[in-house]
Design a protein around this motif. Sequence first.
Motif, PDB file in Angstrom:
ATOM      1  N   PRO A 134       1.013  -1.210  -0.047  1.00  0.00           N
ATOM      2  CA  PRO A 134      -0.193  -0.053   0.015  1.00  0.00           C
ATOM      3  C   PRO A 134       0.863   1.216   0.194  1.00  0.00           C
ATOM      4  O   PRO A 134       1.880   1.561   0.755  1.00  0.00           O
ATOM      5  CB  PRO A 134      -0.767  -0.179   1.296  1.00  0.00           C
ATOM      6  N   SER A 135       0.509   1.999  -0.928  1.00  0.00           N
ATOM      7  CA  SER A 135       1.263   3.508  -1.039  1.00  0.00           C
ATOM      8  C   SER A 135       1.054   4.544  -0.209  1.00  0.00           C
ATOM      9  O   SER A 135      -0.359   4.174   0.683  1.00  0.00           O
ATOM     10  CB  SER A 135       1.083   4.148  -2.335  1.00  0.00           C
ATOM     11  N   PRO A 136       1.822   5.240   0.595  1.00  0.00           N
ATOM     12  CA  PRO A 136       1.426   6.264   1.510  1.00  0.00           C
ATOM     13  C   PRO A 136       0.399   7.220   0.792  1.00  0.00           C
ATOM     14  O   PRO A 136       0.329   7.587  -0.235  1.00  0.00           O
ATOM     15  CB  PRO A 136       2.647   7.016   1.873  1.00  0.00           C
ATOM     16  N   THR A 137      -0.421   7.935   1.615  1.00  0.00           N
ATOM     17  CA  THR A 137      -1.487   8.805   1.278  1.00  0.00           C
ATOM     18  C   THR A 137      -0.805  10.143   0.760  1.00  0.00           C
ATOM     19  O   THR A 137      -1.647  10.514  -0.446  1.00  0.00           O
ATOM     20  CB  THR A 137      -2.443   9.238   2.516  1.00  0.00           C
ATOM     21  N   ARG A 161     -10.012   9.414  -6.441  1.00  0.00           N
ATOM     22  CA  ARG A 161      -8.862   8.615  -7.541  1.00  0.00           C
ATOM     23  C   ARG A 161      -8.330   7.412  -6.927  1.00  0.00           C
ATOM     24  O   ARG A 161      -8.281   6.330  -7.350  1.00  0.00           O
ATOM     25  CB  ARG A 161      -7.860   9.418  -7.997  1.00  0.00           C
ATOM     26  N   PHE A 162      -8.036   7.629  -5.580  1.00  0.00           N
ATOM     27  CA  PHE A 162      -7.557   6.523  -4.926  1.00  0.00           C
ATOM     28  C   PHE A 162      -8.365   6.051  -3.448  1.00  0.00           C
ATOM     29  O   PHE A 162      -7.897   5.550  -2.696  1.00  0.00           O
ATOM     30  CB  PHE A 162      -6.018   6.568  -4.541  1.00  0.00           C
ATOM     31  N   LEU A 213      -2.653  -7.617 -16.734  1.00  0.00           N
ATOM     32  CA  LEU A 213      -1.880  -6.689 -16.473  1.00  0.00           C
ATOM     33  C   LEU A 213      -2.435  -6.073 -15.389  1.00  0.00           C
ATOM     34  O   LEU A 213      -1.333  -5.687 -14.597  1.00  0.00           O
ATOM     35  CB  LEU A 213      -1.882  -5.590 -17.634  1.00  0.00           C
ATOM     36  N   ASP A 214      -3.415  -5.758 -14.990  1.00  0.00           N
ATOM     37  CA  ASP A 214      -3.993  -4.995 -13.660  1.00  0.00           C
ATOM     38  C   ASP A 214      -3.385  -6.086 -12.699  1.00  0.00           C
ATOM     39  O   ASP A 214      -3.013  -5.487 -11.455  1.00  0.00           O
ATOM     40  CB  ASP A 214      -5.664  -5.063 -13.918  1.00  0.00           C
ATOM     41  N   ARG A 215      -3.757  -7.502 -12.967  1.00  0.00           N
ATOM     42  CA  ARG A 215      -3.333  -8.331 -11.855  1.00  0.00           C
ATOM     43  C   ARG A 215      -1.986  -8.486 -11.501  1.00  0.00           C
ATOM     44  O   ARG A 215      -1.413  -8.457 -10.339  1.00  0.00           O
ATOM     45  CB  ARG A 215      -3.881  -9.788 -12.141  1.00  0.00           C
ATOM     46  N   SER A 216      -0.937  -8.548 -12.371  1.00  0.00           N
ATOM     47  CA  SER A 216       0.397  -8.406 -12.204  1.00  0.00           C
ATOM     48  C   SER A 216       0.693  -7.032 -11.556  1.00  0.00           C
ATOM     49  O   SER A 216       1.721  -7.144 -10.697  1.00  0.00           O
ATOM     50  CB  SER A 216       1.089  -8.579 -13.206  1.00  0.00           C
ATOM     51  N   LEU A 217       0.515  -6.000 -12.007  1.00  0.00           N
ATOM     52  CA  LEU A 217       0.653  -4.878 -11.194  1.00  0.00           C
ATOM     53  C   LEU A 217       0.269  -4.622  -9.779  1.00  0.00           C
ATOM     54  O   LEU A 217       0.887  -4.207  -8.954  1.00  0.00           O
ATOM     55  CB  LEU A 217       0.304  -3.554 -12.179  1.00  0.00           C
ATOM     56  N   ALA A 276      -0.383  -1.732  -4.540  1.00  0.00           N
ATOM     57  CA  ALA A 276      -1.836  -1.813  -4.494  1.00  0.00           C
ATOM     58  C   ALA A 276      -2.554  -0.549  -5.306  1.00  0.00           C
ATOM     59  O   ALA A 276      -3.599  -0.696  -5.643  1.00  0.00           O
ATOM     60  CB  ALA A 276      -2.275  -1.559  -2.683  1.00  0.00           C
ATOM     61  N   ARG A 277      -1.696   0.342  -5.420  1.00  0.00           N
ATOM     62  CA  ARG A 277      -2.328   1.706  -6.117  1.00  0.00           C
ATOM     63  C   ARG A 277      -2.481   1.487  -7.594  1.00  0.00           C
ATOM     64  O   ARG A 277      -3.195   2.231  -8.249  1.00  0.00           O
ATOM     65  CB  ARG A 277      -1.239   2.819  -5.923  1.00  0.00           C
TER      66      ARG A 277
END
Length: 192
Positions: free
Chosen positions: A4-7, A29-30, A133-137, A142-143
Motif C-alpha cells: 500500500p502506498s502512503p497517502t 481517484r485512490f 496486466l492489472d493483476r500483475s501490477l 496496490a495503487r
Amino acid sequence: MTHPSPTDLLALHAVRLTGFADSPAVAARFRLDPDRTHEDLLDAQAYGWVSRSSFADLAGWSLTTAGRRRNEAHLRDELDRVNAHDAVARAHEHFVTLNARAAQVFTAWQLRPDEATTTLHDLTELAEGLHDLDRSLTACLARFAGYHDRFTRALARAGDDREWITGVDVDSCHRIWFELHEDLIATLGLTR
C-alpha cells in the motif's frame, strides 16, 4: 504481497494522473479520505508541488514542475523500497503491445464512429488483456488496482452511450487507458 502506498504519495500522484481536479476528485481517484487529502494538497502547495487555479466555474489542483519531479522521486523510492521495478517493467512491456492495438482501436473509432460494434468488440479484447496486466501490477503495488474494473464499467456503458468510448467528461475507456499509460511511465521514470 502487494504494497500500500502512503497517502501523501497517492494525493500527489492522483493530481498527476487526473491532470486538473478539485480536492474531492483527487481523493476519489485512490479512495482517500477527502479531508486528509485536502490537507495533503495544502501541504504540497506550501512546498510548491501543486498549484490551485480557477477557470470560469472550475477550480482545481495541478502539478508544478517541482511537483512532477517530487512525484517521480516518490515513485522511484517506492519501487526501490518494495523491489518492484522488474515486475512493473515487465508489465510495461506487455502494456506497450496492448497499447499499439489500443491506439489503432481508438483512432479507428474517432475516424469511423459508425462502426460501434467492431469498436466494442475490439475494446472487449483489450479489456481481457488489461485484466492480466492489472493483476500483475496490483500484486506488487496496490495503487494500480482498479484499471480493469473501471475500463469494463466504461465499456459496459459504451453500449448505450458512445461517449464512454473516448469522451473527456466521463471516465471513458480512452481516458482510463491514457491514465494507465501515464501511471506506468511516471512509475518507471520514462518519457513518452
